[in-house]
Design a protein around this motif. Sequence first.
Motif, PDB file in Angstrom:
ATOM      1  N   GLY A 174      25.058 -14.576  42.498  1.00 55.08           N
ATOM      2  CA  GLY A 174      26.079 -13.758  41.851  1.00 55.08           C
ATOM      3  C   GLY A 174      25.892 -12.280  42.067  1.00 55.08           C
ATOM      4  N   GLY A 175      25.400 -11.870  43.275  1.00 57.63           N
ATOM      5  CA  GLY A 175      25.218 -10.445  43.553  1.00 57.63           C
ATOM      6  C   GLY A 175      24.142  -9.848  42.691  1.00 57.63           C
ATOM      7  N   SER A 176      24.513  -8.785  41.926  1.00 57.82           N
ATOM      8  CA  SER A 176      23.527  -8.118  41.069  1.00 57.82           C
ATOM      9  C   SER A 176      22.990  -9.036  39.968  1.00 57.82           C
ATOM     10  N   TYR A 177      23.692 -10.126  39.679  1.00 55.37           N
ATOM     11  CA  TYR A 177      23.220 -11.099  38.675  1.00 55.37           C
ATOM     12  C   TYR A 177      22.151 -12.033  39.267  1.00 55.37           C
ATOM     13  N   GLY A 178      21.969 -11.971  40.571  1.00 51.40           N
ATOM     14  CA  GLY A 178      21.040 -12.898  41.215  1.00 51.40           C
ATOM     15  C   GLY A 178      21.575 -14.321  41.101  1.00 51.40           C
ATOM     16  N   ASN A 179      20.668 -15.250  41.000  1.00 51.73           N
ATOM     17  CA  ASN A 179      21.097 -16.649  40.759  1.00 51.73           C
ATOM     18  C   ASN A 179      21.672 -16.733  39.342  1.00 51.73           C
ATOM     19  N   ASN A 180      22.933 -17.153  39.269  1.00 52.36           N
ATOM     20  CA  ASN A 180      23.566 -17.188  37.934  1.00 52.36           C
ATOM     21  C   ASN A 180      24.415 -18.440  37.740  1.00 52.36           C
ATOM     22  N   ILE A 181      24.685 -18.721  36.489  1.00 49.50           N
ATOM     23  CA  ILE A 181      25.515 -19.871  36.090  1.00 49.50           C
ATOM     24  C   ILE A 181      26.562 -19.363  35.103  1.00 49.50           C
ATOM     25  N   VAL A 182      27.801 -19.819  35.250  1.00 47.92           N
ATOM     26  CA  VAL A 182      28.867 -19.528  34.292  1.00 47.92           C
ATOM     27  C   VAL A 182      29.379 -20.860  33.749  1.00 47.92           C
ATOM     28  N   LEU A 183      29.466 -20.960  32.444  1.00 48.77           N
ATOM     29  CA  LEU A 183      29.969 -22.165  31.776  1.00 48.77           C
ATOM     30  C   LEU A 183      31.270 -21.870  31.059  1.00 48.77           C
ATOM     31  N   ARG A 184      32.196 -22.790  31.187  1.00 48.61           N
ATOM     32  CA  ARG A 184      33.384 -22.759  30.329  1.00 48.61           C
ATOM     33  C   ARG A 184      33.057 -23.592  29.117  1.00 48.61           C
ATOM     34  N   MET A 185      33.015 -22.973  27.927  1.00 50.05           N
ATOM     35  CA  MET A 185      32.597 -23.660  26.708  1.00 50.05           C
ATOM     36  C   MET A 185      33.728 -24.536  26.163  1.00 50.05           C
ATOM     37  N   SER A 186      33.351 -25.433  25.278  1.00 48.08           N
ATOM     38  CA  SER A 186      34.336 -26.369  24.717  1.00 48.08           C
ATOM     39  C   SER A 186      35.400 -25.668  23.881  1.00 48.08           C
ATOM     40  N   ASP A 187      35.099 -24.461  23.403  1.00 48.35           N
ATOM     41  CA  ASP A 187      36.089 -23.723  22.610  1.00 48.35           C
ATOM     42  C   ASP A 187      36.955 -22.805  23.478  1.00 48.35           C
ATOM     43  N   GLY A 188      36.777 -22.864  24.822  1.00 48.68           N
ATOM     44  CA  GLY A 188      37.598 -22.073  25.727  1.00 48.68           C
ATOM     45  C   GLY A 188      37.001 -20.740  26.125  1.00 48.68           C
ATOM     46  N   THR A 189      35.891 -20.373  25.527  1.00 51.97           N
ATOM     47  CA  THR A 189      35.209 -19.136  25.923  1.00 51.97           C
ATOM     48  C   THR A 189      34.273 -19.422  27.111  1.00 51.97           C
ATOM     49  N   TYR A 190      33.614 -18.353  27.591  1.00 47.91           N
ATOM     50  CA  TYR A 190      32.709 -18.503  28.741  1.00 47.91           C
ATOM     51  C   TYR A 190      31.371 -17.844  28.423  1.00 47.91           C
ATOM     52  N   THR A 191      30.295 -18.423  28.991  1.00 45.76           N
ATOM     53  CA  THR A 191      28.965 -17.807  28.881  1.00 45.76           C
ATOM     54  C   THR A 191      28.346 -17.720  30.274  1.00 45.76           C
ATOM     55  N   GLN A 192      27.528 -16.651  30.467  1.00 45.25           N
ATOM     56  CA  GLN A 192      26.901 -16.428  31.766  1.00 45.25           C
ATOM     57  C   GLN A 192      25.386 -16.262  31.603  1.00 45.25           C
ATOM     58  N   TYR A 193      24.640 -16.792  32.582  1.00 44.28           N
ATOM     59  CA  TYR A 193      23.182 -16.773  32.569  1.00 44.28           C
ATOM     60  C   TYR A 193      22.725 -16.213  33.920  1.00 44.28           C
ATOM     61  N   GLY A 194      22.089 -15.013  33.910  1.00 44.93           N
ATOM     62  CA  GLY A 194      21.743 -14.355  35.177  1.00 44.93           C
ATOM     63  C   GLY A 194      20.253 -14.140  35.400  1.00 44.93           C
ATOM     64  N   HIS A 195      19.948 -13.779  36.676  1.00 44.31           N
ATOM     65  CA  HIS A 195      18.590 -13.495  37.143  1.00 44.31           C
ATOM     66  C   HIS A 195      17.686 -14.736  37.166  1.00 44.31           C
ATOM     67  N   LEU A 196      18.261 -15.906  37.346  1.00 43.34           N
ATOM     68  CA  LEU A 196      17.488 -17.153  37.319  1.00 43.34           C
ATOM     69  C   LEU A 196      16.638 -17.297  38.584  1.00 43.34           C
ATOM     70  N   SER A 197      15.504 -17.910  38.414  1.00 40.31           N
ATOM     71  CA  SER A 197      14.685 -18.201  39.596  1.00 40.31           C
ATOM     72  C   SER A 197      15.136 -19.500  40.259  1.00 40.31           C
ATOM     73  N   SER A 198      15.756 -20.382  39.499  1.00 42.20           N
ATOM     74  CA  SER A 198      16.304 -21.623  40.078  1.00 42.20           C
ATOM     75  C   SER A 198      17.448 -22.128  39.203  1.00 42.20           C
ATOM     76  N   ILE A 199      18.327 -22.896  39.824  1.00 43.77           N
ATOM     77  CA  ILE A 199      19.513 -23.437  39.150  1.00 43.77           C
ATOM     78  C   ILE A 199      19.399 -24.968  39.126  1.00 43.77           C
ATOM     79  N   GLY A 200      19.711 -25.551  37.981  1.00 47.70           N
ATOM     80  CA  GLY A 200      19.567 -27.001  37.839  1.00 47.70           C
ATOM     81  C   GLY A 200      20.853 -27.755  37.602  1.00 47.70           C
ATOM     82  N   VAL A 201      22.013 -27.124  37.776  1.00 55.57           N
ATOM     83  CA  VAL A 201      23.295 -27.797  37.580  1.00 55.57           C
ATOM     84  C   VAL A 201      24.223 -27.470  38.739  1.00 55.57           C
TER      85      VAL A 201
END
Length: 254
Positions: A174-201
């Motif tokens: 994700g560029g400056s976010y490095g390895n990142n994950i974005v989730l669409r939550m069950s309530d319709g909002t979104y969350t992001q997780y950045g600078h990960l060393s590895s991704i598992g999904v």
Amino acid sequence: MAFTRATGKHRARGRTIRRSAHVAGAATLTATGVISTLAASPAFAADTDVTAARQTGLTQALVINDSLAGTIDAQADAQARAAAEAKAKAEAAREAEARAKEIRAEKERAARAAERERLNAFQLPIAGSYVTTGYRAGGSLWSSGSHSGVDFRAASGTSVVAVGAGTVVEAGWGGSYGNNIVLRMSDGTYTQYGHLSSIGVAVGQSVTPGQRIGVSGATGNATGPHLHFEARTGPDYGSDIDPVAYLRAHGVNV
């Protein structure tokens, strides 16, 4: 000297005479105790027993009939009791089965409610962590001039989990976010997780609250290992909202 019978017919004694003789004879026998003796004789006693049996035969029949009726009544009562007991057992079995069904239904409802509660629950992305850099913090470290999320303290290799139930819409660089994950939550909002060393999904995968989705690191624009966490109203950059307020609104103590 010879006697001659006069000629002519001689009649036998008449019935009157014979009956009189019999009466007289009976009187004589009675007087002498002969009839009393005959009464005591075995033959006479047998005749007497037969007569007595004939006289008591009805009584014996009534006794037998009463005994048989009593037996039949007892059998009928036993059958009635057995039928009542069988009916009571069947009713008890039906009630037990109905209660068992109710208990199973209650357990199923409770399990569904617990699952709904679990799926609607939110938690910290790093268990037991805390915020080291707040939302909208300013500085040259961010290209936009301010921090679009919050940083959670996390040593490299720490498990990162989904804060709630959702679906992966982005998983990769994700560029400056490095390895990142974005989730669409069950309530319709979104969350992001950045600078990960590895991704598992992977994109399209559904996740549950607390499910491990990656491992923390220092990839991208980072000065050290930590987790950059954002809350958004949409999937794209610039739709961010206060992550701490977001988590608290979902019952998370931050």
